[in-house]
Design a protein around this motif. Structure first.
Motif, PDB file in Angstrom:
ATOM      1  N   UNK A 246      28.325  32.967  34.765  1.00  0.00           N
ATOM      2  CA  UNK A 246      28.976  33.305  36.118  1.00  0.00           C
ATOM      3  C   UNK A 246      30.159  32.714  36.336  1.00  0.00           C
ATOM      4  N   UNK A 247      30.759  33.463  37.570  1.00  0.00           N
ATOM      5  CA  UNK A 247      32.187  32.967  37.748  1.00  0.00           C
ATOM      6  C   UNK A 247      32.172  32.324  38.931  1.00  0.00           C
ATOM      7  N   UNK A 248      33.224  31.096  39.213  1.00  0.00           N
ATOM      8  CA  UNK A 248      33.258  30.334  40.460  1.00  0.00           C
ATOM      9  C   UNK A 248      33.526  31.115  41.440  1.00  0.00           C
TER      10      UNK A 248
ATOM     11  N   UNK B 102      32.308  40.049  42.096  1.00  0.00           N
ATOM     12  CA  UNK B 102      32.179  41.208  42.852  1.00  0.00           C
ATOM     13  C   UNK B 102      33.015  42.285  42.466  1.00  0.00           C
ATOM     14  N   UNK B 103      34.176  42.024  41.718  1.00  0.00           N
ATOM     15  CA  UNK B 103      35.096  43.059  41.532  1.00  0.00           C
ATOM     16  C   UNK B 103      34.364  44.048  40.282  1.00  0.00           C
ATOM     17  N   UNK B 104      33.756  43.200  39.663  1.00  0.00           N
ATOM     18  CA  UNK B 104      33.357  44.106  38.429  1.00  0.00           C
ATOM     19  C   UNK B 104      31.735  44.361  38.270  1.00  0.00           C
ATOM     20  N   UNK B 105      30.761  43.795  39.363  1.00  0.00           N
ATOM     21  CA  UNK B 105      29.634  44.300  39.219  1.00  0.00           C
ATOM     22  C   UNK B 105      29.190  45.295  40.006  1.00  0.00           C
ATOM     23  N   UNK B 106      28.341  46.170  39.526  1.00  0.00           N
ATOM     24  CA  UNK B 106      27.957  47.052  40.557  1.00  0.00           C
ATOM     25  C   UNK B 106      27.075  46.698  41.685  1.00  0.00           C
TER      26      UNK B 106
END
Length: 479
Positions: A345-347, A357-361
């Motif tokens: 996961x990203x922080x 959120x920028x790359x997750x559908x």
């Protein structure tokens, strides 16, 4: 009565059987507190309603109470009180996940009230007499139990109730006993804190239309209560029913979505009955008393929606990369990957991790064709606090149905659910459920459940008359 959610209890108990347990020694109990602190350090909602200072004070307080407790029940009460302070409906000492010996120590007592009941406007109202005396007909208002006002008993038990945020309606519903549960929360806590003297309750009450009176009635054992009010079957028997009224309105009754403990094909059951839903003049979906389980409402929402339902109103967040070393040996998860949810996961800030959120559908419930255009009402109450809370929320937010009844459980500020660990303390052997994923709203939300479109409260007079005012209101709305 609220349905407890069995979050994989059978698997958890089997796996936990191999964990080391000490017989409540001082060193073992101190280790318990290390495990508790480690678990809370990754709880996704620990700081949703508490500040860091308040959480630290609560941990210090439970440590003092837990370590000085002289018995298993006292430690159970101390830990339950602390977990309730987190204001999370999925964090609790789960009665269903305790080892048999611990469950027996806590609950195998002849302390059950000889009647079922609901709380209405602070009054304890009998819904069914189990005493065999015939003296407590439905609608009877109990005014004293062994000299204590029921409202005072409720007040003492509410700090032990699990619920999300400030939704006290859910806490009150947690302390009702309406049958169908092996371990009602009221029974466990009342039996520990307010047991009857010599196995007999001294009751004061007012029957419907009658004068105040008193009676001494024997307490029930757990076996007697279960025999009189058994739980739903888990042998593959369908848990739901669909009734067609003479006026053309269909009533789909769904008392539980805990369908993963049996081989019942609930999706096939729904699909087989879909033609009747399309042909109906109106549809009432009754989820009262249903805490949740699986997302069994999604196929219904898919049919009611004319387009895909985007699930972008809440973000999923975790507070760990992988389990802390102090927790890892004492936690069991239904899926091994739950232990490392934050590794990739990203922080997100504030100690949280999640998907980018920028790359997750954006997840969605895909609309089903043909669309179900039957006018629909959903009967809701304070027990709807997990999957049923989200079902009611999405139905209302997207204008798919009219909600009738009372405020739901859950909380619009978000809940903690989706993945769970079962933590068994090495010293006492007490188990508690630890949710791992927090759902946080994309925009500010009120601290409450979902409000009905048509508010209808049940009264003692309704119970006495056998009248379902909420169902009547829903049917009137659909005609």
């Amino acid at each position: 009565m609220n349905r407890r959610i069995f979050l994989g209890a059978t698997g958890a108990l089997t796996a936990c059987a191999a964990l080391p347990v000490r017989a409540g020694t001082g060193s073992g109990l101190a280790m318990d507190m290390e495990v508790i602190r480690a678990a809370i350090s990754i709880h996704p909602g620990a700081l949703r309603y508490l500040s860091e200072a308040q959480l630290a004070d609560a941990l210090d307080e439970v440590a003092r109470a837990y370590l000085r407790a002289g018995s298993l029940p006292a430690r159970f009460l101390a830990l339950s009180t602390f977990l309730a302070k987190l204001k999370c409906g999925h964090t609790h000492c789960n009665f269903y996940n305790q080892r048999d010996a611990i469950a027996d120590d806590l609950s195998d007592r002849r302390t059950r009230l000889p009647f079922l009941f609901r709380w209405i406007d602070g009054q304890m109202v009998v819904t069914r007499d189990l005493s065999g005396s015939g003296r407590l007909p439905p609608g009877t208002i109990v005014t004293a139990i062994d000299g204590r006002a029921p409202a005072a008993i409720l007040g003492a038990l509410l700090p032990l109730a699990r619920a999300d945020g400030g939704n006290d309606a859910k806490r009150v519903a947690q302390m009702e006993v309406t049958g169908g549960e092996r371990f009602p929360a009221f029974d466990i806590f009342q039996g520990l804190l307010f047991p009857p003297q010599d196995g007999v309750f001294s009751l004061a009450f007012e029957p419907p239309g009658g004068a105040p009176t008193t009676a001494r009635l024997p307490a029930l054992s757990p076996a007697q209560r279960l025999a009189a009010a058994p739980p739903l079957p888990d042998d593959g028997t369908p848990l739901w029913s669909l009734a067609q009224r003479e006026d053309g309105i269909a009533v789909l009754t769904m008392p539980s979505w805990v369908v993963y403990r049996s081989g019942w094909d609930w999706q096939g059951w729904l699909a087989e009955r879909a033609p009747a839903l399309y042909a109906a003049r109106g549809l009432v979906i009754d989820i009262r008393g249903n805490e949740g389980g699986l997302s069994c409402g999604d196929p219904i929402l898919a049919r009611l929606a004319g387009e895909d339902i985007l699930l972008d109103d809440y973000r999923q967040q975790v507070r760990f990369r992988s389990f802390p070393a102090a927790l890892d040996p004492f936690a069991v998860t239904p899926v091994p990957s739950f232990r490392t949810l934050g590794v990739d996961a990203v922080p997100l800030g504030d100690g949280f991790f999640g998907q980018d959120p920028a790359t997750t559908p954006v997840p969605r419930i895909a609309a089903a064709s043909p669309r179900l255009t039957t006018p629909t009402a959903i009967l809701v109450d304070a027990s709807n606090s997990s999957a049923t809370f989200l079902f009611a929320l999405r139905a209302k937010e997207h204008g798919l149905a009219t909600l009738v009844g009372s405020q739901t459980g859950g909380n619009r500020k978000g809940i903690n659910a989706g993945a769970v660990a079962f933590v068994t303390l090495p010293g006492s052997g007490i188990e508690f459920d630890l949710p791992l994923v927090g759902y946080y709203p994309a925009s500010p939300q009120p601290d409450r459940g979902v409000l009905p479109d048509v508010a209808v409260q049940t009264t003692a007079a309704d119970i006495a008359a056998g009248r379902d005012a909420q169902l009547e209101a829903a049917i009137a709305r659909l005609r």
